[in-house]
Design a protein around this motif. Sequence first.
Motif, PDB file in Angstrom:
ATOM      1  N   UNK A 116       0.824  -1.207   0.000  1.00 27.73           N
ATOM      2  CA  UNK A 116       0.000   0.000   0.000  1.00 27.73           C
ATOM      3  C   UNK A 116       0.862   1.263   0.000  1.00 27.73           C
ATOM      4  N   UNK A 117       1.936   1.232   0.782  1.00 30.24           N
ATOM      5  CA  UNK A 117       2.772   2.429   0.932  1.00 30.24           C
ATOM      6  C   UNK A 117       3.734   2.620  -0.247  1.00 30.24           C
ATOM      7  N   UNK A 118       4.239   1.484  -0.788  1.00 26.98           N
ATOM      8  CA  UNK A 118       5.272   1.574  -1.832  1.00 26.98           C
ATOM      9  C   UNK A 118       4.940   0.564  -2.936  1.00 26.98           C
ATOM     10  N   UNK A 119       3.973   0.873  -3.777  1.00 24.22           N
ATOM     11  CA  UNK A 119       3.535  -0.096  -4.792  1.00 24.22           C
ATOM     12  C   UNK A 119       4.605  -0.437  -5.821  1.00 24.22           C
ATOM     13  N   UNK A 120       5.633   0.401  -5.975  1.00 22.90           N
ATOM     14  CA  UNK A 120       6.682   0.103  -6.940  1.00 22.90           C
ATOM     15  C   UNK A 120       7.714  -0.878  -6.432  1.00 22.90           C
ATOM     16  N   UNK A 121       7.711  -1.146  -5.139  1.00 19.52           N
ATOM     17  CA  UNK A 121       8.672  -2.087  -4.556  1.00 19.52           C
ATOM     18  C   UNK A 121       8.197  -3.516  -4.805  1.00 19.52           C
ATOM     19  N   UNK A 122       9.127  -4.425  -5.052  1.00 17.27           N
ATOM     20  CA  UNK A 122       8.796  -5.813  -5.351  1.00 17.27           C
ATOM     21  C   UNK A 122       9.408  -6.735  -4.296  1.00 17.27           C
ATOM     22  N   UNK A 123       8.731  -6.942  -3.190  1.00 20.11           N
ATOM     23  CA  UNK A 123       9.270  -7.836  -2.153  1.00 20.11           C
ATOM     24  C   UNK A 123       9.259  -9.282  -2.622  1.00 20.11           C
ATOM     25  N   UNK A 124      10.333  -9.997  -2.316  1.00 20.87           N
ATOM     26  CA  UNK A 124      10.475 -11.409  -2.686  1.00 20.87           C
ATOM     27  C   UNK A 124      10.812 -12.176  -1.404  1.00 20.87           C
ATOM     28  N   UNK A 125       9.874 -12.991  -0.935  1.00 17.13           N
ATOM     29  CA  UNK A 125       9.991 -13.661   0.356  1.00 17.13           C
ATOM     30  C   UNK A 125      10.516 -15.079   0.202  1.00 17.13           C
ATOM     31  N   UNK A 126      11.481 -15.442   1.054  1.00 20.95           N
ATOM     32  CA  UNK A 126      11.985 -16.817   1.117  1.00 20.95           C
ATOM     33  C   UNK A 126      11.999 -17.256   2.573  1.00 20.95           C
ATOM     34  N   UNK A 127      11.411 -18.437   2.863  1.00 26.43           N
ATOM     35  CA  UNK A 127      11.550 -18.978   4.216  1.00 26.43           C
ATOM     36  C   UNK A 127      12.997 -19.402   4.411  1.00 26.43           C
ATOM     37  N   UNK A 302      14.414   1.046   1.211  1.00 23.78           N
ATOM     38  CA  UNK A 302      13.613  -0.178   1.123  1.00 23.78           C
ATOM     39  C   UNK A 302      13.692  -0.971   2.420  1.00 23.78           C
ATOM     40  N   UNK A 303      14.883  -1.063   3.003  1.00 27.97           N
ATOM     41  CA  UNK A 303      15.032  -1.764   4.282  1.00 27.97           C
ATOM     42  C   UNK A 303      14.274  -1.032   5.374  1.00 27.97           C
ATOM     43  N   UNK A 304      14.385   0.303   5.400  1.00 30.17           N
ATOM     44  CA  UNK A 304      13.676   1.095   6.403  1.00 30.17           C
ATOM     45  C   UNK A 304      12.165   0.966   6.239  1.00 30.17           C
ATOM     46  N   UNK A 305      11.687   0.915   4.996  1.00 32.92           N
ATOM     47  CA  UNK A 305      10.253   0.796   4.756  1.00 32.92           C
ATOM     48  C   UNK A 305       9.732  -0.558   5.224  1.00 32.92           C
ATOM     49  N   UNK A 306      10.466  -1.622   4.930  1.00 34.89           N
ATOM     50  CA  UNK A 306      10.035  -2.944   5.371  1.00 34.89           C
ATOM     51  C   UNK A 306      10.063  -3.035   6.894  1.00 34.89           C
ATOM     52  N   UNK A 307      11.067  -2.439   7.521  1.00 37.58           N
ATOM     53  CA  UNK A 307      11.133  -2.426   8.983  1.00 37.58           C
ATOM     54  C   UNK A 307       9.914  -1.736   9.574  1.00 37.58           C
ATOM     55  N   UNK A 308       9.531  -0.590   9.007  1.00 40.87           N
ATOM     56  CA  UNK A 308       8.356   0.129   9.496  1.00 40.87           C
ATOM     57  C   UNK A 308       7.092  -0.707   9.324  1.00 40.87           C
ATOM     58  N   UNK A 309       6.976  -1.393   8.192  1.00 41.11           N
ATOM     59  CA  UNK A 309       5.794  -2.234   7.965  1.00 41.11           C
ATOM     60  C   UNK A 309       5.751  -3.413   8.920  1.00 41.11           C
ATOM     61  N   UNK A 310       6.912  -3.984   9.219  1.00 40.89           N
ATOM     62  CA  UNK A 310       6.964  -5.072  10.202  1.00 40.89           C
ATOM     63  C   UNK A 310       6.459  -4.602  11.554  1.00 40.89           C
ATOM     64  N   UNK A 311       6.922  -3.452  11.987  1.00 37.61           N
ATOM     65  CA  UNK A 311       6.516  -2.946  13.303  1.00 37.61           C
ATOM     66  C   UNK A 311       5.013  -2.663  13.330  1.00 37.61           C
ATOM     67  N   UNK A 312       4.463  -2.169  12.233  1.00 34.55           N
ATOM     68  CA  UNK A 312       3.027  -1.889  12.197  1.00 34.55           C
ATOM     69  C   UNK A 312       2.194  -3.165  12.189  1.00 34.55           C
TER      70      UNK A 312
END
Length: 325
Positions: A116-127, A302-312
């Motif tokens: 929602x905050x950064x639609x241009x970012x493409x997160x790629x998740x790996x367990x 990008x790291x700061x944005x993901x950190x903020x989203x994690x905390x929220x």
Amino acid sequence: MLDVRRLRLLRELARRGTIAAVAEALAFSPSAVSQQLGVLEREAGLPLLERTGRRVRLTPAAQNLVRHAEVVLERLEQADAELAGARTGLAGALRIGAFPTATRAIVPAALADLARRHPGLEPMLSETDPAAVAHALRAGELDVALVHSYDFVPDPEEPGLTTRPLYREAMYLAAPAGGPDTWTDGASGPGPGPGTGPGAAPGQDEVLRAHRDAPWITATPGTLCHAMTVRACQAAGFGPRVRHWVDEFATVLALVAAGLGVAVVPQLGTPGTDVPGVSLTRLRMERRTRIAFRSGAGAHPAVAAFTASLRSALPPDLAGRGAGT
């Protein structure tokens, strides 16, 4: 002039010990790694490697060069973060590593917030198991990751990486509800100790010792979760008789409910409500989760944005438990 890419190879060799391990981690052939390290020796004008059988040992000059490489690579991460901050809007891939309980309980909401905050970012998740995160970050396979540590399993020092606290969670002893008659695999273990229930906090050693003769369920050997259970039991004065090795906590609780053993599980490994057939006793130990990234990358947008989203995305009962982890 020393080549940064070759310095990175030398640093990985210092961590992994063999050229074959470096090659596998960085998707090179061993001969290519050896060739590049040979070029680095010529650039340095000094011997950097001493071979001892299949392993290679770094000379004092090489060890000193690795220390300089850590500083250089950190400054490059800082430069990359500053350049990213000067651009308009976040875009591109962000490679994220997380362990299964966080992947299920926290990361989906964090990624939705990030989108929602950064639609241009493409997160790629790996367990990713926390034990593998350091190598993956240093090799550039991940940009940011969640790692955890337990009481009895301290955080290893990982040069080139920085971590920040995210949350702490309680740990529980999971045992079959109903006492000895519940056991189905030949054990004569006792039922749950005194003070059972999610809100209780009896003496940890007493709770664990009450189940010393029971079969135990742990994560697979080599994981932090496995080491945590074994060391907690050893601190209580006994070695657990491990019968089952299972990594997913939902499966662990199913085995406990079936009377097949006891286990230590974290708060996020439980469904948050009563588990039919399982008695949960609060222990005094905790699991601490941290955000990890390459040193110098903490200011990357990008790291700061993901950190903020994690905390929220943290559940209310965890959101206030980040300090001091």
